[in-house]
Design an enzyme around this catalytic site. Structure first.
Site, PDB file in Angstrom:
ATOM      1  N   ARG A  99       8.367   9.283  35.180  1.00  0.00           N
ATOM      2  CA  ARG A  99       8.558   8.945  33.783  1.00  0.00           C
ATOM      3  C   ARG A  99       9.165   7.560  33.627  1.00  0.00           C
ATOM      4  O   ARG A  99      10.058   7.181  34.370  1.00  0.00           O
ATOM      5  CB  ARG A  99       9.490   9.965  33.096  1.00  0.00           C
ATOM      6  CG  ARG A  99       9.453   9.914  31.557  1.00  0.00           C
ATOM      7  CD  ARG A  99      10.587   9.081  30.982  1.00  0.00           C
ATOM      8  NE  ARG A  99      10.267   8.637  29.625  1.00  0.00           N
ATOM      9  CZ  ARG A  99      10.683   9.254  28.524  1.00  0.00           C
ATOM     10  NH1 ARG A  99      11.438  10.312  28.596  1.00  0.00           N
ATOM     11  NH2 ARG A  99      10.375   8.786  27.349  1.00  0.00           N
ATOM     12  N   GLN A 124       7.816  14.606  34.172  1.00  0.00           N
ATOM     13  CA  GLN A 124       8.674  14.748  32.989  1.00  0.00           C
ATOM     14  C   GLN A 124       7.837  14.579  31.730  1.00  0.00           C
ATOM     15  O   GLN A 124       8.109  15.170  30.698  1.00  0.00           O
ATOM     16  CB  GLN A 124       9.801  13.709  33.004  1.00  0.00           C
ATOM     17  CG  GLN A 124      10.790  13.897  31.862  1.00  0.00           C
ATOM     18  CD  GLN A 124      11.943  12.916  31.901  1.00  0.00           C
ATOM     19  OE1 GLN A 124      12.100  12.124  30.981  1.00  0.00           O
ATOM     20  NE2 GLN A 124      12.726  12.958  32.962  1.00  0.00           N
ATOM     21  N   SER A 133       7.163   5.566  25.172  1.00  0.00           N
ATOM     22  CA  SER A 133       7.912   6.075  24.023  1.00  0.00           C
ATOM     23  C   SER A 133       7.870   5.078  22.874  1.00  0.00           C
ATOM     24  O   SER A 133       7.715   5.458  21.709  1.00  0.00           O
ATOM     25  CB  SER A 133       9.366   6.346  24.434  1.00  0.00           C
ATOM     26  OG  SER A 133      10.138   6.731  23.330  1.00  0.00           O
ATOM     27  N   ASP A 152      18.527   9.232  21.100  1.00  0.00           N
ATOM     28  CA  ASP A 152      18.088   9.949  19.903  1.00  0.00           C
ATOM     29  C   ASP A 152      18.166  11.465  20.025  1.00  0.00           C
ATOM     30  O   ASP A 152      18.565  12.159  19.087  1.00  0.00           O
ATOM     31  CB  ASP A 152      16.668   9.507  19.493  1.00  0.00           C
ATOM     32  CG  ASP A 152      15.698   9.444  20.660  1.00  0.00           C
ATOM     33  OD1 ASP A 152      16.057   9.920  21.766  1.00  0.00           O
ATOM     34  OD2 ASP A 152      14.581   8.919  20.479  1.00  0.00           O
ATOM     35  N   TYR A 189       0.800  -1.221   0.000  1.00  0.00           N
ATOM     36  CA  TYR A 189       0.000   0.000   0.000  1.00  0.00           C
ATOM     37  C   TYR A 189       0.841   1.283   0.000  1.00  0.00           C
ATOM     38  O   TYR A 189       0.328   2.364   0.278  1.00  0.00           O
ATOM     39  CB  TYR A 189      -0.913   0.023   1.234  1.00  0.00           C
ATOM     40  CG  TYR A 189      -1.811  -1.179   1.382  1.00  0.00           C
ATOM     41  CD1 TYR A 189      -2.426  -1.764   0.273  1.00  0.00           C
ATOM     42  CD2 TYR A 189      -2.053  -1.745   2.633  1.00  0.00           C
ATOM     43  CE1 TYR A 189      -3.252  -2.864   0.414  1.00  0.00           C
ATOM     44  CE2 TYR A 189      -2.880  -2.855   2.770  1.00  0.00           C
ATOM     45  CZ  TYR A 189      -3.473  -3.408   1.658  1.00  0.00           C
ATOM     46  OH  TYR A 189      -4.288  -4.502   1.805  1.00  0.00           O
ATOM     47  N   SER A 204     -12.550 -12.984  -9.603  1.00  0.00           N
ATOM     48  CA  SER A 204     -12.309 -14.315  -9.054  1.00  0.00           C
ATOM     49  C   SER A 204     -11.380 -15.076  -9.984  1.00  0.00           C
ATOM     50  O   SER A 204     -11.440 -14.916 -11.204  1.00  0.00           O
ATOM     51  CB  SER A 204     -13.632 -15.078  -8.900  1.00  0.00           C
ATOM     52  OG  SER A 204     -13.403 -16.451  -8.633  1.00  0.00           O
ATOM     53  N   SER A 205     -10.533 -15.916  -9.383  1.00  0.00           N
ATOM     54  CA  SER A 205      -9.622 -16.708 -10.203  1.00  0.00           C
ATOM     55  C   SER A 205     -10.340 -17.853 -10.900  1.00  0.00           C
ATOM     56  O   SER A 205      -9.800 -18.487 -11.800  1.00  0.00           O
ATOM     57  CB  SER A 205      -8.485 -17.265  -9.331  1.00  0.00           C
ATOM     58  OG  SER A 205      -9.017 -18.151  -8.356  1.00  0.00           O
ATOM     59  N   HIS A 262     -33.369  -5.351  11.777  1.00  0.00           N
ATOM     60  CA  HIS A 262     -33.026  -6.744  12.081  1.00  0.00           C
ATOM     61  C   HIS A 262     -32.863  -7.568  10.799  1.00  0.00           C
ATOM     62  O   HIS A 262     -33.062  -8.785  10.797  1.00  0.00           O
ATOM     63  CB  HIS A 262     -34.084  -7.399  12.991  1.00  0.00           C
ATOM     64  CG  HIS A 262     -34.343  -6.646  14.249  1.00  0.00           C
ATOM     65  ND1 HIS A 262     -33.560  -6.779  15.374  1.00  0.00           N
ATOM     66  CD2 HIS A 262     -35.287  -5.723  14.554  1.00  0.00           C
ATOM     67  CE1 HIS A 262     -34.021  -5.980  16.326  1.00  0.00           C
ATOM     68  NE2 HIS A 262     -35.070  -5.329  15.848  1.00  0.00           N
TER      69      HIS A 262
END
Length: 454
Positions: free
Chosen positions: A334, A246, A339, A92, A19, A294-295, A170
């Site tokens: 913390r 924190q 994270s 990081d 995708y 459909s196949s 229904h």
């Protein structure tokens, strides 16, 4: 497969594989690259704010321009440099800080290297960066697709406000309605949630290691850091949150996810209804010459876009629910577990985007089968039973509900039999004449007028 050879076929998630073409626009806002870019933006704007408040020396116009270009012109190549530094730091945010130091050392800003990230904890940067990612992904991509869906629903509802069809409760034949009114229901449900989504405010915090401005006031006691923090957070169009640990509590992000979950729930309902209408031959799918349903069964034209949308909405809501369950909690002042969780928000919104686009494709391929809708009404006059028993009740006819039920319950009367039933009733002729005028095509109440209620 050769090591290092990367294609969409080698991705372990369909969002970056099968995708990818439908979700790639989100990379600008929700990828690791985007996170680093937003971190840089916060760090640099913080440094500029320190200068503007005379906490560090004045920055020249040229220096400010240079600083802003660092994050505005930030590329994937530069992001890879930050990731290489992260291998050394194993942190990081410190990798971002080190990246800036290396740049500063080659410029007139080299005297300010020690002021990069001064007084801050990682969460002062991350909480703003993540919310900017969400805010921009939502406003620039996700919300646009949701509004596109709702605009489509509005157009369909207006176009078919008078297109009669049989309503089912229904799963059983109930009373006449119009296709436009039934689609309008979804339009109004989404409209309410879109308004809430647009009003939702995301927060931000800048207050140090446990939220008390400890280092700020110790090192720079003359500065009103509470005022500084409030103004700095507001500059990102975020709502300042001064009372935190924190961690900036994530109820605002949770509210956003819950809002999207409700929207997705409405769209799951829509997908399932449209799938059923197609199954019942009330809607027709456009035939594409080279498309295979459909196949083994050549005749098939499948509602795959609605099925794809439904499946991806379920995945999106599942990811968001997992995040919701965890993001309320951060141990004591913390811990790092949330994270890991929040890094997956791109996955959740990726499945959202995929499903919205699939639904829009599906909507573009359906058309009304008016003949089938009309025949459903013609072939079952028992759907007028509600009108009959209610009229008789209003005229004082004893046990009218049970009387009508004895003739209609579990049965399917045609027009001739229905009229014979009306003729046999022991009521005034004027009342019979009124009932003879009642047909499946005019027993629709205010269905058409309701669609005009914007």
């Amino acid at each position: 497969m050769k090591r290092g050879f990367v294609t969409e076929l080698s991705s372990i998630t369909p969002l970056d594989g099968r995708y990818k073409q439908k979700t790639k626009d989100l990379s600008e806002y929700l990828s690791e690259y985007a996170l680093i870019k937003y971190r840089l933006e916060v760090e640099i704007k913080y440094l500029i704010a320190l200068s503007q408040n005379q906490i560090i020396r004045n920055l020249t116009y040229k220096e400010k321009l240079f600083l802003k270009k660092i994050y505005k012109n930030f590329s994937l190549i530069e992001a890879l440099k930050v990731k290489e530094l992260e291998k050394e730091t194993r942190h990081d945010i410190k990798a971002v800080e080190k990246y800036l130091i290396l740049i500063f050392n080659k410029t007139s800003l080299k005297d300010l290297t020690e002021y990069i990230h001064i007084c801050l904890t990682s969460e002062d940067i991350n909480n703003i960066a993540y919310r900017l990612m969400l805010k921009n992904a939502l406003s620039k991509i996700i919300l646009t697709e949701i509004e596109n869906i709702n605009n489509n629903l509005y157009q369909i509802s207006r176009k078919h406000k008078s297109t009669l069809m049989l309503a089912r409760t229904h799963g059983q034949a109930a009373v006449p309605t119009t296709f436009g009114k039934e689609i309008f229901v979804f339009y109004k449900r989404l409209e309410k949630e879109i308004k809430l989504l647009k009003k939702l405010e995301l927060t931000g915090k800048l207050n140090g290691a446990v939220g008390n401005f400890n280092a700020f006031y110790f090192v720079f006691p003359k500065t009103n850091w509470i005022k500084f923090s409030r103004k700095f957070i507001a500059s990102f169009d975020l709502k300042p949150n001064l009372i935190t640990t924190q961690i900036n509590p994530l109820e605002d992000v949770i509210s956003l996810f819950q809002n999207l979950q409700r929207i997705n729930g409405i769209l799951i309902d829509l997908n399932q209804d449209l799938w059923r209408y197609i199954s019942d031959d009330l809607l027709k799918l456009a035939v594409k010459t080279n498309e295979i349903g459909s196949s083994t069964m050549p005749q098939k034209v499948n509602p795959i876009d609605f099925e794809n949308s439904e499946g991806n909405l379920i995945l999106a809501n599942g990811f968001m629910q997992t995040m919701i369950d965890k993001l309320y909690i951060s141990r004591l002042q913390r811990d790092l577990s949330n994270s890991t969780i929040i890094r997956n928000m791109g996955t959740a919104l990726g499945f959202c985007l995929m499903s919205y686009k699939s639904l829009l494709t599906g909507l573009s391929r359906v058309d009304i089968n008016k003949e089938k809708m009309s025949n459903d009404l013609k072939n079952d006059w028992t759907i007028l039973s509600e009108g009959l028993q209610t009229f008789l009740r209003s005229e004082g006819f004893k046990d009218s509900y049970y009387f009508v039920s004895s003739f209609t319950k579990g049965k399917k009367l045609d027009e001739k039999t229905w009229r014979e039933l009306i003729s046999s009733l022991k009521i005034p002729q004027t009342d019979k004449e009124k009932l003879f005028k009642l047909t499946p095509k005019n027993y629709i109440g205010a269905a058409q007028q309701l669609v005009t209620k914007k």
